[in-house]
Write a protein that holds these residues in place. Structure first.
Motif, PDB file in Angstrom:
ATOM      1  N   LEU A 268       0.850  -1.183   0.000  1.00 34.92           N
ATOM      2  CA  LEU A 268       0.000   0.000   0.000  1.00 34.92           C
ATOM      3  C   LEU A 268       0.886   1.233   0.000  1.00 34.92           C
ATOM      4  N   LEU A 269       0.512   2.218  -0.800  1.00 35.46           N
ATOM      5  CA  LEU A 269       1.218   3.495  -0.861  1.00 35.46           C
ATOM      6  C   LEU A 269       0.252   4.595  -0.447  1.00 35.46           C
ATOM      7  N   ALA A 270       0.628   5.386   0.562  1.00 35.47           N
ATOM      8  CA  ALA A 270      -0.168   6.545   0.985  1.00 35.47           C
ATOM      9  C   ALA A 270       0.485   7.808   0.444  1.00 35.47           C
ATOM     10  N   THR A 271      -0.332   8.736  -0.068  1.00 34.83           N
ATOM     11  CA  THR A 271       0.170  10.010  -0.597  1.00 34.83           C
ATOM     12  C   THR A 271      -0.619  11.145   0.034  1.00 34.83           C
ATOM     13  N   GLY A 272       0.078  12.102   0.644  1.00 35.82           N
ATOM     14  CA  GLY A 272      -0.563  13.254   1.274  1.00 35.82           C
ATOM     15  C   GLY A 272      -0.274  14.511   0.481  1.00 35.82           C
ATOM     16  N   VAL A 283      -0.209  -1.708  -4.782  1.00 40.67           N
ATOM     17  CA  VAL A 283       0.733  -2.324  -5.723  1.00 40.67           C
ATOM     18  C   VAL A 283       0.529  -3.830  -5.620  1.00 40.67           C
ATOM     19  N   HIS A 284       0.029  -4.437  -6.701  1.00 39.94           N
ATOM     20  CA  HIS A 284      -0.412  -5.829  -6.675  1.00 39.94           C
ATOM     21  C   HIS A 284       0.416  -6.659  -7.644  1.00 39.94           C
ATOM     22  N   ILE A 323      -0.684  -1.122 -10.337  1.00 45.83           N
ATOM     23  CA  ILE A 323      -0.947  -0.137  -9.290  1.00 45.83           C
ATOM     24  C   ILE A 323      -2.335   0.428  -9.527  1.00 45.83           C
ATOM     25  N   THR A 324      -3.192   0.331  -8.524  1.00 50.82           N
ATOM     26  CA  THR A 324      -4.563   0.836  -8.639  1.00 50.82           C
ATOM     27  C   THR A 324      -4.896   1.733  -7.462  1.00 50.82           C
ATOM     28  N   PHE A 325      -5.833   2.642  -7.703  1.00 52.44           N
ATOM     29  CA  PHE A 325      -6.316   3.539  -6.653  1.00 52.44           C
ATOM     30  C   PHE A 325      -7.138   2.740  -5.654  1.00 52.44           C
ATOM     31  N   GLU A 326      -6.842   2.906  -4.350  1.00 52.16           N
ATOM     32  CA  GLU A 326      -7.475   2.101  -3.317  1.00 52.16           C
ATOM     33  C   GLU A 326      -8.505   2.877  -2.504  1.00 52.16           C
ATOM     34  N   ALA A 327      -8.189   4.093  -2.047  1.00 58.99           N
ATOM     35  CA  ALA A 327      -9.115   4.823  -1.175  1.00 58.99           C
ATOM     36  C   ALA A 327      -8.734   6.297  -1.151  1.00 58.99           C
TER      37      ALA A 327
END
Length: 839
Positions: A268-272, A283-284, A323-327
């Motif tokens: 999981l990648l978090a971006t602020g 990332v799968h 890589i897909t958008f998760e939340a």
């Protein structure tokens, strides 16, 4: 904690954090926090132990410009503490803990290596963290550490460099450059994150471990997209290439964080971002998409958000990934400065900590039933307090958020450089605990209260701070208890005139007199044992009007202002004031303004009796280089102004019995004034010029102090010409009796206020501070016939514990007896330091 001579050790260090989100990290191995503080790295021991106090215990010196990023390496070949740092000086440095934390001495970090220059300032460093690494067996972990650690550094020139950090007992090259990446189109990187991909090329063959390591690197900054690079590394090279560009944010992206899901190979990648939102990306591994990403659109808050799958291959086997958008996490009302994942080692549960300019820290978790990410805890102030990205912002928001290694603490700091800490006892409630604070610009002066009960400091960060011993601390440590003055001008000088009053001078050309409020006096009595005899006559509290510079006294009543009085009270208070209280509720009311000078105030002196003060301002002519005197009962100016100098007066000092006053200045001369006790008219200055020595030293004289009267009528001057001179009264005039030479300019001195008996002799003790931040203690034996013998160095101070920049003032704590003394030192590196000196 002692120096090599066993006589001096640091008692207290106060220094504020650089307002840069990437310039702090919490170490898994040493359990301490490192943060950039000007050009140094401050090391903070968070919790007090039986053998060691909490607080900043050391500052690492080596950077030649502001430190902008620090990162600890989680895994090293011997589980020691290794620190990486970068700054505006364009150099990446590697530090290692050489002396362990479980000793009574100061933990010591040594500089192991430094990189060649980047082409721009280093803005962030990425190291794979334990929470983002896929599971390995113990043998794999040992093998990986043996090959070194992959790190990345981002520079303001728009490039990212890949390095291999090799720490081995055999020595050899520590830092190896593998590759340089460029951002396209070019932008200013603000954050980078690094994680290892689970690649089939990392497998056991013939009982060994494969050589290839495959990584994913995320880069973001002054763009509304995230660049993803993928590459493999060997011992000598790497082949990172662009793999995807993630879009969706609407403003600059300031922070990135990777974590690996438990029992999964997904990252999981978090971006602020400055658009106030946090996005999560998955990332799968594999050609099939994760179940929640089967559709091409997602509906959040009534808006359709793109869920495009970004596909790429990695490693020599060309394994497929997506890589897909998760939340989308919504809740902050201002810029999101940092995001930081944490995975619990016991159950694999993942939490996300975010820090925002809306003055809040938020903790996010995925709901176990629905999988939806929700905010489970929020620390800080109400959202109505505006942050740093608004024109009306005053508190400045939270600039970073750090997890403790055990997940029970989180910390952050604001624009004043002060840290705040919250602890979770395990019951779900986050309770604020004590942290550290300090000035964030040059500290220009320190002064002890007349009896030594507390210390005041003042700085170019436009604040004045009060430090005292907390009697409930195991080690009787010093803490900041009040912030008496928060001003609109740089403050250059400060002097204490009584237990409840001080005077400060700033660039606004006037002096301000402050009196202690009753709320602060009660707090100091209850928490520090400092008693004030006239407490009931003090004003209740102080407040500062909007757009005003004057702290007004407020005599509250329980009915009208009960809330504010309660805020400044100490009923039930367990810890010294936290940063939010210090910056709002510990002001001292202003009692007087003193006018007369035409330029910025340069120095203030006060008689030992506290009945008069003497002030001077920056000057380039005789008419402005005057010394003005004020009496401290009605604050009337005493006439005439004293003319003696032609340029700025740098220091004014009174002899212990107030019979003489000394002034030294940029014009390389000193002046001695004698006190007149008879025949004075009302409001006439009680000091008259006795002797002026032009060109007393060959360069500007920075400081001058009197020797205790028991040793004779002597004073000492210190100058840029690298000499300290001793002047003794010989008949009716003072003459130079000794010159002590140094290797660099002397910028500050102070003489202990009494003669010390040691080894059968009586000695005068002198502390000497130099331009580089080095300082030492000298002694001179008192002659039986009066006067002193030659100065000799009593003890040098270990270079590891001295300031990094010029010492601006030294002040011995007033004392009556004993052979243990304390000395306070202020420096241009932004620090206030108190040392124990054993004589």
């Amino acid at each position: 904690m002692t120096d090599s001579h066993g006589r001096i050790h640091p008692r207290f260090i106060s220094i504020g954090a650089n307002r840069i989100p990437a310039a702090s990290d919490w170490d898994v191995n040493s359990q301490s926090i490192a943060y950039g503080a000007g050009n140094v790295i401050a090391l903070w021991r968070v919790d007090e132990t039986e053998t060691s106090p909490s607080g900043v215990f050391a500052t690492l010196k080596g950077h030649t410009d502001k430190v902008s990023t620090v990162r600890f390496v989680d895994d090293t070949h011997d589980s020691s503490s290794v620190l990486l740092s970068g700054g505006v000086d364009k150099v990446l440095r590697v530090w290692k803990l050489a002396q362990p934390f479980d000793t009574l001495d100061i933990p010591r970090y040594e500089l192991l290596a430094q990189s060649p220059l980047h082409d721009g300032s280093i803005v962030d460093i990425a190291v794979e963290k334990k929470g983002s690494r896929h599971g390995t067996t113990s043998s794999e972990g040992v093998e990986r550490r043996g090959k070194g650690t992959i790190i990345a550094s981002a520079s303001a020139d728009g490039s990212v460099k890949i390095w291999r950090l090799q720490l081995s007992a055999e020595g050899g090259e520590v830092l190896t450059h593998l590759q340089t990446l460029a951002t396209k189109p070019k932008y200013f990187p603000l954050s980078i994150a690094l994680a290892k991909l689970s690649s089939p090329t990392t497998k056991e063959e013939d009982g060994g471990v494969g050589e290839e390591e495959v990584w994913v690197l995320a880069v973001s900054g002054s763009s509304n997209s995230i660049q993803i690079f993928v590459g493999s590394t060997t011992d000598s090279k790497s082949d990172f290439t662009p793999a995807a560009t993630l879009t969706g944010h609407e403003n600059w992206i300031r922070s990135l964080s990777f974590v690996r899901e438990a029992n999964s190979e997904d990252l999981l990648l978090a971006t602020g971002s400055q658009d106030r939102y946090i996005r999560l990306w998955r990332v799968h591994r594999g050609s099939t998409l994760p179940a929640q990403s089967a559709g091409s659109k997602m509906m959040i808050m009534g808006q359709a958000l793109s869920n495009k799958a970004h596909r790429f291959s990695a490693g020599s086997s060309k394994e497929e990934y997506s890589i897909t958008f998760e939340a989308l996490l919504v809740g902050h009302e201002d810029w999101v400065y940092t995001v930081s994942f944490r995975k619990d080692t016991s159950d694999g549960k993942i939490k996300l900590l975010s820090a925002s300019a809306d003055n809040s820290l938020s903790i996010w978790e995925a709901d176990e039933t629905s999988g939806i990410w929700v905010c489970t805890a929020r620390m800080g102030e109400a959202s109505g307090m505006k942050g740093s990205s608004t024109a009306t912002g005053s508190t400045g928001g939270f600039w970073t958020g750090l997890w403790s290694p055990d997940g029970k603490n989180v910390v952050s700091f604001g624009k004043n450089g002060g840290w705040r800490r919250w602890n979770n006892s395990g019951e779900g409630e986050w309770e604020q605990k004590g942290a550290v604070a300090g000035h964030i610009r040059d500290v220009m002066g320190v002064t002890w209260e007349k009896e030594g009960n507390y210390l005041l400091s003042t700085s170019l960060d436009q604040s004045t701070r009060l430090y005292a011993r907390w009697k409930s601390s195991k080690h009787r440590s010093f803490y900041e208890f009040s912030r008496p003055q928060i001003h609109g001008y740089d403050i250059n000088s400060i002097v204490s005139i009584s237990p409840t009053k001080f005077v400060s001078g700033a660039d606004e050309k006037l002096m301000r007199v402050f009196g202690e409020p009753r709320g602060i006096a009660k707090m100091l009595e209850e928490m520090c044992g400092i008693q004030q005899v006239d407490m009931e006559s003090l004003p209740d509290v102080a407040s500062q009007p909007v757009l005003g510079l004057s702290n007004k006294a407020v005599n509250t009543t329980a009915e009208e202002d009960g809330e504010e009085e309660k805020e400044q009270g100490v009923e039930g208070q367990v810890y010294p004031p936290f940063e939010d209280s210090l910056s709002r509720h510990t002001l001292w009311p202003e009692e007087e303004k003193l006018y007369g000078h035409g330029y910025e105030i340069s120095t203030i002196g006060c008689s030992n009796a506290g009945d008069v003060i003497a002030t001077a301002c920056k000057a380039s002519s005789v008419s402005h280089a005057v010394i003005r005197m004020f009496e401290t009962k009605t604050w009337r100016q005493l006439k005439p102004a004293l003319e003696a100098h032609s340029l700025t007066v740098n220091r004014i000092a009174f002899s212990r019995d107030d019979a003489y006053m000394l002034s030294v200045g940029r014009d390389r001369q000193w002046t001695v004034f004698g006190r007149v006790t008879e025949g004075l008219e009302e409001f006439e200055a009680p000091y008259k010029v006795m002797q002026v020595v032009a060109k007393a030293q060959t360069r500007v004289i920075f400081d001058g102090k009197w020797v205790p009267v028991e040793a004779g009528r002597l004073f000492v001057t210190a100058a840029r010409d690298k000499t300290v001179k001793v002047w003794e009264l010989q008949g009716q005039e003072w003459g130079c009796t000794e010159t002590v030479k140094f290797e660099e300019p002397i910028t500050a001195i102070d003489i202990l206020d009494r003669v010390v008996e040691s080894g059968g002799g009586r000695f005068v003790v002198l502390a000497v501070g130099l331009e580089s931040g080095v300082w030492s203690v000298y002694k001179a034996k008192v002659k039986e016939s009066g006067g002193i013998e030659a100065w000799e160095k009593w003890t040098a101070v270990d270079g590891y514990i001295v300031p990094d920049k010029t010492i601006t003032q030294i002040a011995w704590r007033p004392t009556a007896e004993g052979t243990s003394f304390e000395v306070a030192i202020s420096s241009e590196d932004g620090s206030v330091r108190i040392y124990d000196v054993q004589i």
